[in-house]
Write an enzyme that holds these catalytic residues in place. Structure first.
Site, PDB file in Angstrom:
ATOM      1  N   GLY A  16      43.731  68.147  63.281  1.00 21.28           N
ATOM      2  CA  GLY A  16      44.140  67.141  62.970  1.00 21.28           C
ATOM      3  C   GLY A  16      45.300  66.858  61.294  1.00 21.28           C
ATOM      4  N   THR A  42      39.605  74.495  65.994  1.00 21.00           N
ATOM      5  CA  THR A  42      37.825  74.618  66.901  1.00 21.00           C
ATOM      6  C   THR A  42      38.344  73.909  68.228  1.00 21.00           C
ATOM      7  OG1 THR A  42      36.989  73.863  64.499  1.00 21.00           O
ATOM      8  CG2 THR A  42      35.528  73.476  67.102  1.00 21.00           C
ATOM      9  N   CYS A  43      39.495  72.880  68.746  1.00 24.61           N
ATOM     10  CA  CYS A  43      39.571  72.316  69.583  1.00 24.61           C
ATOM     11  C   CYS A  43      39.949  73.879  70.786  1.00 24.61           C
ATOM     12  CB  CYS A  43      40.573  71.275  69.763  1.00 24.61           C
ATOM     13  SG  CYS A  43      40.600  70.771  71.990  1.00 24.61           S
ATOM     14  N   CYS A  48      37.307  73.001  72.744  1.00 19.33           N
ATOM     15  CA  CYS A  48      37.257  71.829  73.666  1.00 19.33           C
ATOM     16  C   CYS A  48      38.322  72.762  75.496  1.00 19.33           C
ATOM     17  CB  CYS A  48      38.548  70.474  73.583  1.00 19.33           C
ATOM     18  SG  CYS A  48      38.446  69.804  72.305  1.00 19.33           S
ATOM     19  N   LYS A  51      36.235  76.068  75.942  1.00 19.08           N
ATOM     20  CA  LYS A  51      34.692  75.617  76.796  1.00 19.08           C
ATOM     21  C   LYS A  51      35.342  74.631  78.345  1.00 19.08           C
ATOM     22  CE  LYS A  51      34.655  71.724  76.741  1.00 19.08           C
ATOM     23  NZ  LYS A  51      33.722  70.285  75.265  1.00 19.08           N
ATOM     24  N   TYR A  99      51.261  76.724  69.030  1.00 22.87           N
ATOM     25  CA  TYR A  99      50.728  75.946  67.729  1.00 22.87           C
ATOM     26  C   TYR A  99      51.785  76.333  65.588  1.00 22.87           C
ATOM     27  CZ  TYR A  99      47.820  72.574  69.834  1.00 22.87           C
ATOM     28  OH  TYR A  99      47.349  71.342  70.576  1.00 22.87           O
ATOM     29  N   GLY A 175      20.002  69.764  72.742  1.00 21.66           N
ATOM     30  CA  GLY A 175      19.796  68.546  73.745  1.00 21.66           C
ATOM     31  C   GLY A 175      21.120  67.181  73.661  1.00 21.66           C
ATOM     32  N   TYR A 177      25.638  67.976  74.065  1.00 21.45           N
ATOM     33  CA  TYR A 177      26.370  67.536  74.428  1.00 21.45           C
ATOM     34  C   TYR A 177      27.122  68.689  74.313  1.00 21.45           C
ATOM     35  CZ  TYR A 177      31.089  67.932  71.891  1.00 21.45           C
ATOM     36  OH  TYR A 177      32.599  68.200  70.728  1.00 21.45           O
ATOM     37  N   GLU A 181      26.347  71.317  77.796  1.00 23.44           N
ATOM     38  CA  GLU A 181      27.535  72.068  78.846  1.00 23.44           C
ATOM     39  C   GLU A 181      27.141  73.322  78.898  1.00 23.44           C
ATOM     40  OE1 GLU A 181      31.303  68.963  77.103  1.00 23.44           O
ATOM     41  OE2 GLU A 181      31.167  70.151  76.364  1.00 23.44           O
ATOM     42  N   ARG A 198      14.433  68.488  71.595  1.00 23.83           N
ATOM     43  CA  ARG A 198      13.597  68.503  70.488  1.00 23.83           C
ATOM     44  C   ARG A 198      13.336  67.647  70.718  1.00 23.83           C
ATOM     45  NH1 ARG A 198      15.227  68.263  64.401  1.00 23.83           N
ATOM     46  NH2 ARG A 198      16.583  66.617  65.858  1.00 23.83           N
ATOM     47  N   ARG A 204      21.338  62.140  73.047  1.00 25.28           N
ATOM     48  CA  ARG A 204      21.473  60.527  71.996  1.00 25.28           C
ATOM     49  C   ARG A 204      22.204  59.647  72.253  1.00 25.28           C
ATOM     50  NH1 ARG A 204      20.093  61.374  67.040  1.00 25.28           N
ATOM     51  NH2 ARG A 204      20.037  63.072  66.889  1.00 25.28           N
ATOM     52  N   GLY A 267      23.668  70.589  66.003  1.00 23.49           N
ATOM     53  CA  GLY A 267      24.808  70.225  66.043  1.00 23.49           C
ATOM     54  C   GLY A 267      25.283  70.531  64.784  1.00 23.49           C
ATOM     55  N   HIS A 441      41.408  53.958  98.789  1.00 24.91           N
ATOM     56  CA  HIS A 441      40.968  54.597  99.364  1.00 24.91           C
ATOM     57  C   HIS A 441      40.900  55.732 100.542  1.00 24.91           C
ATOM     58  CE1 HIS A 441      37.238  53.831 102.633  1.00 24.91           C
ATOM     59  NE2 HIS A 441      37.433  54.481 103.198  1.00 24.91           N
ATOM     60  N   GLU A 446      36.858  54.110  93.705  1.00 27.44           N
ATOM     61  CA  GLU A 446      36.974  52.810  94.752  1.00 27.44           C
ATOM     62  C   GLU A 446      36.063  51.622  94.315  1.00 27.44           C
ATOM     63  OE1 GLU A 446      37.681  52.271  98.370  1.00 27.44           O
ATOM     64  OE2 GLU A 446      36.807  54.511  98.773  1.00 27.44           O
TER      65      GLU A 446
HETATM   66  P1  FAD Z   1      39.250  71.933  63.717  1.00 29.45           P
HETATM   67  O1  FAD Z   1      39.889  71.588  64.400  1.00 29.45           O
HETATM   68  O2  FAD Z   1      38.051  72.121  63.627  1.00 29.45           O
HETATM   69  O3  FAD Z   1      40.307  72.517  62.591  1.00 29.45           O
HETATM   70  C1  FAD Z   1      40.053  72.728  60.885  1.00 29.45           C
HETATM   71  C2  FAD Z   1      40.120  73.445  60.618  1.00 29.45           C
HETATM   72  O4  FAD Z   1      40.480  74.699  59.306  1.00 29.45           O
HETATM   73  C3  FAD Z   1      40.030  75.372  61.403  1.00 29.45           C
HETATM   74  O5  FAD Z   1      41.230  75.906  61.751  1.00 29.45           O
HETATM   75  C4  FAD Z   1      40.035  76.139  59.920  1.00 29.45           C
HETATM   76  O6  FAD Z   1      39.597  77.284  60.300  1.00 29.45           O
HETATM   77  C5  FAD Z   1      40.710  75.401  59.113  1.00 29.45           C
HETATM   78  N1  FAD Z   1      39.626  75.325  58.126  1.00 29.45           N
HETATM   79  C6  FAD Z   1      38.945  75.099  57.609  1.00 29.45           C
HETATM   80  N2  FAD Z   1      38.437  75.504  55.535  1.00 29.45           N
HETATM   81  C7  FAD Z   1      39.369  76.295  55.302  1.00 29.45           C
HETATM   82  C8  FAD Z   1      40.179  76.285  53.818  1.00 29.45           C
HETATM   83  N3  FAD Z   1      39.463  76.546  53.380  1.00 29.45           N
HETATM   84  N4  FAD Z   1      41.397  77.093  53.808  1.00 29.45           N
HETATM   85  C9  FAD Z   1      42.251  76.801  55.154  1.00 29.45           C
HETATM   86  N5  FAD Z   1      41.585  76.872  56.793  1.00 29.45           N
HETATM   87  C10 FAD Z   1      40.277  76.156  56.618  1.00 29.45           C
HETATM   88  N6  FAD Z   1      36.479  67.190  70.968  1.00 29.45           N
HETATM   89  C11 FAD Z   1      36.721  66.963  73.017  1.00 29.45           C
HETATM   90  O7  FAD Z   1      37.734  65.616  72.632  1.00 29.45           O
HETATM   91  N7  FAD Z   1      36.579  67.259  73.518  1.00 29.45           N
HETATM   92  C12 FAD Z   1      35.953  68.534  73.992  1.00 29.45           C
HETATM   93  O8  FAD Z   1      36.068  68.895  75.423  1.00 29.45           O
HETATM   94  C13 FAD Z   1      35.422  68.708  72.812  1.00 29.45           C
HETATM   95  N8  FAD Z   1      34.861  70.747  72.611  1.00 29.45           N
HETATM   96  C14 FAD Z   1      33.985  70.425  72.169  1.00 29.45           C
HETATM   97  C15 FAD Z   1      33.200  72.296  72.053  1.00 29.45           C
HETATM   98  C16 FAD Z   1      32.849  72.737  71.471  1.00 29.45           C
HETATM   99  C17 FAD Z   1      31.812  74.060  72.072  1.00 29.45           C
HETATM  100  C18 FAD Z   1      33.160  72.299  69.703  1.00 29.45           C
HETATM  101  C19 FAD Z   1      32.600  73.570  68.963  1.00 29.45           C
HETATM  102  C20 FAD Z   1      33.904  71.312  69.682  1.00 29.45           C
HETATM  103  C21 FAD Z   1      34.280  70.461  70.941  1.00 29.45           C
HETATM  104  N9  FAD Z   1      35.368  68.991  70.504  1.00 29.45           N
HETATM  105  C22 FAD Z   1      36.089  68.211  71.361  1.00 29.45           C
HETATM  106  C23 FAD Z   1      35.198  68.438  68.943  1.00 29.45           C
HETATM  107  C24 FAD Z   1      36.180  68.699  68.712  1.00 29.45           C
HETATM  108  O9  FAD Z   1      37.157  70.548  68.665  1.00 29.45           O
HETATM  109  C25 FAD Z   1      36.846  69.183  67.396  1.00 29.45           C
HETATM  110  O10 FAD Z   1      36.171  67.506  67.556  1.00 29.45           O
HETATM  111  C26 FAD Z   1      38.718  68.634  66.485  1.00 29.45           C
HETATM  112  O11 FAD Z   1      38.557  70.001  66.677  1.00 29.45           O
HETATM  113  C27 FAD Z   1      38.396  68.463  64.919  1.00 29.45           C
HETATM  114  O12 FAD Z   1      39.498  68.459  64.355  1.00 29.45           O
HETATM  115  P2  FAD Z   1      39.962  68.454  63.282  1.00 29.45           P
HETATM  116  O13 FAD Z   1      40.888  68.617  63.104  1.00 29.45           O
HETATM  117  O14 FAD Z   1      39.004  67.820  61.949  1.00 29.45           O
HETATM  118  O15 FAD Z   1      38.929  70.424  62.417  1.00 29.45           O
END
Ligand code: FAD
Length: 463
Positions: A16, A42-43, A48, A51, A99, A175, A177, A181, A198, A204, A267, A441, A446
């Protein structure tokens, strides 16, 4: 806006934060983004992408085995796990570099370090203060762990993605995703996986037929699923392995589960601790998520939040779409409200799930009268491979106007298939329009345009 250092200061360079920062800068705004870890979030680095690479790596095991049914002799196979981890890390480094470059090319100032909010218009990073007309919190989420004895011996999804060696036995607690995975990944790699859940079923919130089918398919792959089971404590044994004290629903007959490693996927919580938000009047909910309005504005007028830190729909494309709406609103004179309906999603379990729209239970609750179509079959590939894997496809249709309101699939390629169908649902397609569409097909997809038999009423599966 000259009295401020920046027009927008973003905290967090994840899905984001990067999108909002780049887009705002491309519209002429002066933008800075602070990142305490690595750009990408995270992604790209802990979710994502790594993974999915692991899912791909693990799936070769079945592909090699299935090849025999098509006349191939593959010979003995094995995975060099450290080599895979190294190539995966190289790819993540490449993405991290892309990035960083995207931000720089857009003219965004990257500030390295942990940011805290000082007041409505001031952020501090590494002892230096920056002022901004608007502050965007995009700090994502973080795994949340229960406080049980020995929890420090457990891994989260962060660590398991860097696991140096494959364990022989792995317990996965959870339990959702992420749990299923990783269960699929490690089971395919030959690890003995026990999933400790649980509740009484997995996933869920997903359609019940998907949940049941997934549990069946996972069991066929040798994954042990312990339902209605809780872990009381974790201990390191003298032999070096781990002992999990587990108990059933009534917590009567506690027993020990011996494993080499344990993953907690119980979670995630919004990453808002220590950011200084409540202190300046930003409202958090009871889980720590930032409360925002439909324009992603917090309780403080100059502070906004998008993505997982708001705990709306925690998916990468949603965080990106929220960022896009916000920038349209703030920097393009175009107030834009995010549309949360019809968000498709996938679970990269083995086999994977693709889903969009309402579950059968939700549709029944909302509309009362619905029609349900289900197709279960053995995919063509497995007629020769001999693998006992079933595909399940399901359409949920609103009876009065025949709109397709839910589309669910478990089986090979389902995320790829359902992405296209999500467009049809977004357009309000009816069952008659699905039926009028010619199939491709021979494909599994399909089936979605050839399902003619309604499920008898009431549909037999538990809701
Ligand atoms: P993030 O991408 O988490 O970015 C937040 C950033 O903020 C991080 O880089 C962090 O270091 C930084 N930060 C935090 N606090 C501070 C601070 N105080 N100062 C400076 N920097 C800071 N989504 C999908 O759509 N498909 C998938 O297959 C999928 N698989 C996933 C698998 C796993 C194992 C996990 C954990 C998540 C998965 N997700 C998936 C979810 C997806 O990763 C998140 O929804 C997405 O990354 C959220 O983006 P974001 O911008 O909110 O935060």
């Amino acid at each position: 806006m000259a009295e401020y250092d920046f027009d927008l200061f973003t905290i967090g360079a994840g899905s984001g934060g990067v999108r909002a920062s780049r887009m705002a800068a491309s519209m002429g705004a002066r933008v800075a983004v602070a990142e305490e870890s690595r750009v990408g979030g995270t992604c790209v680095l802990r979710g994502c992408v790594p993974k999915k690479l692991m899912v791909m790596a693990s799936h070769f095991a079945e592909d090699f085995a299935d090849a025999a049914g098509f006349g191939w002799s593959v010979g003995p196979t094995s995975i060099d796990w450290p080599a895979f981890i190294a190539t995966k890390d190289k790819e993540l480094e490449r993405l991290n570099g892309i990035y960083i470059r995207l931000l720089r090319d857009a003219g965004v100032t990257l500030v390295e370090g942990r940011a805290v909010v000082i007041d409505d218009n001031t952020v501090e990073v590494a002892g230096r203060r920056y002022t901004a007309h608007r502050i965007l919190i995009a700090t994502g989420g973080w795994p949340s762990l229960p406080q049980i004895p020995g929890i420090e011996l457990a891994m989260t999804s962060n660590e398991i993605l860097d696991l140096p060696q494959l364990p022989k036995r792995l317990a996965i607690v959870g339990g959702g995703y992420i749990a299923v995975e990783f269960a699929g990944i490690f089971a395919a790699l030959g690890v003995a996986v026990t999933l400790v859940v649980r509740g009484d079923t997995l996933l869920r919130g997903f359609d019940q037929d998907l949940r049941t089918s997934l549990a069946e398919e996972m069991a066929k792959k040798g994954i042990t699923i312990l339902h209605e089971t809780k872990v009381g404590s974790i201990e390191r044994c003298a032999e070096g392995d781990l002992s999990l004290r587990i108990g059933g629903a009534l917590e009567t007959e506690a027993e020990d589960l011996r494993v080499d490693a344990v993953l907690y996927a119980t979670g995630r919580k919004a990453n808002t601790k220590g950011l200084g938000l409540p202190e300046i009047g930003v409202r958090l909910d009871e889980t720590g998520a930032i409360v925002v309005d439909q324009f992603s504005r917090s309780a403080v007028e100059s502070i906004y939040a998008v993505g997982d830190c708001t705990d709306r729909v925690n998916l990468t494309p949603v965080a990106i779409a929220e960022a896009r709406c916000l920038v349209e609103t703030l920097f393009n004179h175009n107030p834009t409200v995010m549309d949360y309906t019809g968000i498709p999603s996938a679970v990269f379990s083995q086999p994977p799930i693709g889903t969009v729209g309402l579950t059968e239970a939700e549709a029944r609750k909302r509309y009362g009268e619905i029609d349900v179509y289900i197709s279960r079959f053995r995919p063509m590939r497995h007629t020769l491979s001999g693998r006992d894997e079933r595909t399940m496809m399901k359409l949920v249709v609103k009876r009065d106007d025949q709109t397709v309101v839910g589309c669910h699939m478990i089986g090979a390629d389902s995320p790829e298939i359902v992405q296209g169908l999500a467009v049809a649902l977004k357009c309000g397609a009816t069952k008659a329009q699905f039926d009028a569409t010619i199939g491709i097909h021979p494909t599994a997809a399909e089936e979605f345009v050839t399902m003619r038999e309604k499920q008898p009423e009431p549909h037999a599966v538990a809701r």
